[in-house]
Design an enzyme around this catalytic site. Structure first.
Site, mmCIF file in Angstrom:
data_model
loop_
_atom_site.group_PDB
_atom_site.id
_atom_site.type_symbol
_atom_site.label_atom_id
_atom_site.label_comp_id
_atom_site.label_asym_id
_atom_site.label_seq_id
_atom_site.Cartn_x
_atom_site.Cartn_y
_atom_site.Cartn_z
ATOM 1 N N CYS A 279 40.854 34.533 43.563
ATOM 2 C CA CYS A 279 39.930 33.539 44.122
ATOM 3 C C CYS A 279 40.330 33.043 45.510
ATOM 4 O O CYS A 279 39.623 33.272 46.479
ATOM 5 C CB CYS A 279 39.827 32.349 43.166
ATOM 6 S SG CYS A 279 39.127 32.803 41.574
HETATM 7 N N1 LIG Z 1 39.813 34.642 37.468
HETATM 8 C C1 LIG Z 1 39.591 33.366 37.746
HETATM 9 O O1 LIG Z 1 40.465 32.529 37.584
HETATM 10 C C2 LIG Z 1 38.247 32.899 38.276
HETATM 11 C C3 LIG Z 1 38.011 31.524 38.324
HETATM 12 C C4 LIG Z 1 36.792 31.082 38.783
HETATM 13 C C5 LIG Z 1 35.842 32.013 39.218
HETATM 14 N N2 LIG Z 1 36.105 33.340 39.179
HETATM 15 C C6 LIG Z 1 35.046 34.265 39.622
HETATM 16 O O2 LIG Z 1 34.455 34.840 38.464
HETATM 17 C C7 LIG Z 1 34.045 36.189 38.736
HETATM 18 C C8 LIG Z 1 34.698 37.125 37.735
HETATM 19 O O3 LIG Z 1 36.117 37.062 37.909
HETATM 20 P P1 LIG Z 1 37.142 37.590 36.818
HETATM 21 O O4 LIG Z 1 38.485 37.096 37.238
HETATM 22 O O5 LIG Z 1 36.650 37.283 35.443
HETATM 23 O O6 LIG Z 1 37.047 39.173 37.073
HETATM 24 P P2 LIG Z 1 37.619 40.317 36.110
HETATM 25 O O7 LIG Z 1 37.832 41.491 36.987
HETATM 26 O O8 LIG Z 1 38.746 39.790 35.289
HETATM 27 O O9 LIG Z 1 36.419 40.610 35.113
HETATM 28 C C9 LIG Z 1 35.186 41.131 35.533
HETATM 29 C C10 LIG Z 1 34.684 42.091 34.474
HETATM 30 O O10 LIG Z 1 33.399 42.568 34.891
HETATM 31 C C11 LIG Z 1 33.294 43.919 34.470
HETATM 32 N N3 LIG Z 1 32.231 44.575 35.219
HETATM 33 C C12 LIG Z 1 32.244 45.053 36.481
HETATM 34 N N4 LIG Z 1 31.065 45.593 36.787
HETATM 35 C C13 LIG Z 1 30.263 45.442 35.714
HETATM 36 C C14 LIG Z 1 28.930 45.798 35.426
HETATM 37 N N5 LIG Z 1 28.161 46.404 36.326
HETATM 38 N N6 LIG Z 1 28.431 45.511 34.208
HETATM 39 C C15 LIG Z 1 29.214 44.899 33.290
HETATM 40 N N7 LIG Z 1 30.486 44.529 33.493
HETATM 41 C C16 LIG Z 1 30.998 44.798 34.705
HETATM 42 C C17 LIG Z 1 34.668 44.477 34.710
HETATM 43 O O11 LIG Z 1 34.902 45.660 33.971
HETATM 44 C C18 LIG Z 1 35.563 43.326 34.264
HETATM 45 O O12 LIG Z 1 35.924 43.406 32.916
HETATM 46 C C19 LIG Z 1 34.430 36.450 40.185
HETATM 47 O O13 LIG Z 1 33.350 36.131 40.991
HETATM 48 C C20 LIG Z 1 35.534 35.457 40.433
HETATM 49 O O14 LIG Z 1 35.651 35.124 41.796
HETATM 50 C C21 LIG Z 1 37.293 33.816 38.695
#
Ligand SMILES: NC(=O)c1ccc[n+]([C@@H]2O[C@H](COP(=O)([O-])OP(=O)(O)OC[C@H]3O[C@@H](n4cnc5c(N)ncnc54)[C@H](O)[C@@H]3O)[C@@H](O)[C@H]2O)c1
Length: 437
Positions: A279
């Site tokens: 992030c």
């Molecule tokens: N990790 C954090 O602490 C956090 C906190 C707040 C916000 N965010 C935001 O949340 C969002 C997700 O982050 P995350 O850390 O969970 O990412 P992540 O990479 O852990 O998980 C994302 C998931 O989406 C899946 N994916 C990708 N393309 C896809 C598709 N076309 N269809 C279905 N699934 C698909 C991936 O395989 C993966 O499992 C991002 O925008 C991030 O900036 C993350």
């Protein structure tokens, strides 16, 4: 401005869904954000369909195995009936609401990469049905929900506002944190219309004690970026202060502790090896991109990024100087890195400053080893975590890069010939072989 339109009633319902039957929720993207959210909805009694393109995650979840530290297998076990994983978008048609939690990284040229969002929205549009609520949770620049997501969803032939609802609700999860949970962290929602906002409020009321309804998706999108930019700028400020204190030979930790005694007008941030995770190093540049489209160049964002990106190099210089105090060059010295994930208590190495430090030390010829019980391997660096005892025995210098709760730092100082603490976790220890940032 909000457009006021009549609420879309799925299946002609006139009461909130939750009062008639369990809500059915679809969650696209079962990562650090999507999986805890899926668990929260299942625990609240909803039927959850989690969708991911990663077959290994789908298989693991359906077998009751978690891959996220904050979601132990024991939490999944009682939810087996409520939480089902799939890779098939057609399984989302029965859902009342579908939440997108896909990655929003930067491209190689450090511009927003919306590929995952576009791909998942395109697939969702094929199965979207009248009456559904779609919510985007991925962090992104203001305007994404309206200008990028909405047109893709409308390729379904359905119209937002009259056929389906659309909202943005930023994820505020902080992996590893236990004092605030999904339930106790207020949830922001911004709907494309008042009816969309109301449906989103109803949805998140299932799992959050407080839902804050905002006037638009853009306000919700930008609020999330403000939260992350606030952290990035303040971390840069204390990282720069640490560099200055090094020159002035003043203990930065004592300065920060002193300033923290002020009960108002000061919020504590700690310096460290740099900024990591998915992030903070990424999200501010989403806003910088949007600003540039409007001939606006936000200086705080760029400056904070510059200072934080430079911090690992400063830490490598501190490592060189630490070895110098015992008349050793980096080349050929054994350096044990303690903690390689981007923060304590998690195994996520994305954008971790430890990786930059390790890479630079390897380039300089150091014999690098690391210990991190949360990260068994670093294939990109040809390394696997070593036992703490073994690592300390072979090291000329142990560097505390990320402080995990399972390491006894008094023991580290007691056993290593020389310790450099980049996290300030040894402040209570006074020892000849100990150097702090
Ligand atoms: N990790 C954090 O602490 C956090 C906190 C707040 C916000 N965010 C935001 O949340 C969002 C997700 O982050 P995350 O850390 O969970 O990412 P992540 O990479 O852990 O998980 C994302 C998931 O989406 C899946 N994916 C990708 N393309 C896809 C598709 N076309 N269809 C279905 N699934 C698909 C991936 O395989 C993966 O499992 C991002 O925008 C991030 O900036 C993350």
């Amino acid at each position: 401005m909000l457009s006021v339109d009549p609420p879309v009633e799925a299946s002609g319902r006139s009461e909130p869904l939750s009062r008639l039957r369990a809500m059915q929720i679809g969650i696209i993207g079962l990562g650090y954000v999507g999986l805890p959210l899926a668990v929260a909805f299942s625990e609240a009694g909803c039927e959850v369909v989690g969708l991911d393109v990663d077959a290994a995650k789908v298989e693991a979840l359906n077998a009751g195995r978690s891959y996220i530290e904050d979601v132990p297998d024991e939490v999944l076990a009682p939810l087996a009936e409520k939480l089902r994983a799939t890779a098939d978008y057609a399984d989302l048609t029965a859902c009342d609401a579908v939440i997108l939690c896909v990655p929003t990284p930067l491209s190689d040229s450090r511009e927003p990469d919306l590929t995952y969002l576009i791909d998942s929205a395109t697939a969702l549009a094929q199965v979207l049905r009248s009456g559904q609520l779609v919510v985007l949770e991925s962090t992104t620049y203001p305007g994404t929900t309206r200008d990028r997501l909405l047109p893709i969803l409308e390729t379904s032939g359905l119209t937002a506002g009259s056929d389906f609802h659309l909202a943005f609700s930023p994820e505020r999860i902080d992996p590893g944190r236990t004092d605030f949970t999904v339930r106790t962290t207020p949830k922001l929602v911004g709907g494309l219309s008042e009816a969309s906002a109301e449906r989103a409020r109803e949805l998140y009321s299932e799992i959050c004690d407080t839902v804050v309804v905002l006037s638009s998706p853009e306000v919700a999108e930008l609020s999330k970026l403000l939260e992350n930019i606030f952290r990035s700028v303040n971390i840069a400020l204390v990282n720069e202060l640490a560099q200055l204190c090094d020159r002035l030979e003043i203990d930065v930790w004592e300065v920060i502790e002193a300033a923290s005694t002020k009960p108002f007008g000061f919020m504590r941030f700690d310096p460290g090896p740099g900024m990591g995770g998915h992030c903070l190093p990424v999200d501010p540049f989403y806003l910088a991109f949007k600003a540039r489209q409007h001939d606006f160049y936000p200086e705080f964002i760029e400056l904070a990024g510059k200072v934080n990106q430079a911090q690992p190099s400063f830490c490598v210089e501190r490592i060189e100087r630490a070895l110098n105090t015992v008349r050793k060059p980096v080349n050929g010295s054994g350096v044990l890195i303690l903690g390689v994930s981007y923060k304590g208590g998690v195994g996520d190495t994305r954008e971790s400053p430890a990786l930059k430090i390790i890479g630079r030390l390897q380039d300089l010829g150091a014999e690098v080893a690391y210990h991190d019980s949360f990260v068994p391997e670093l294939p990109g660096h040809g390394l696997a975590s070593v036992g703490l005892e073994e690592g300390l025995r072979d090291a000329d210098l142990a560097v505390i890069v990320t402080a995990h709760p399972d390491v006894d730092y008094a023991e580290v100082v007691g056993k290593a010939p020389l310790v450099l603490d980049l996290r300030g976790v040894t402040r209570e220890i006074d020892a000849e072989n100990l150097i702090r940032l």
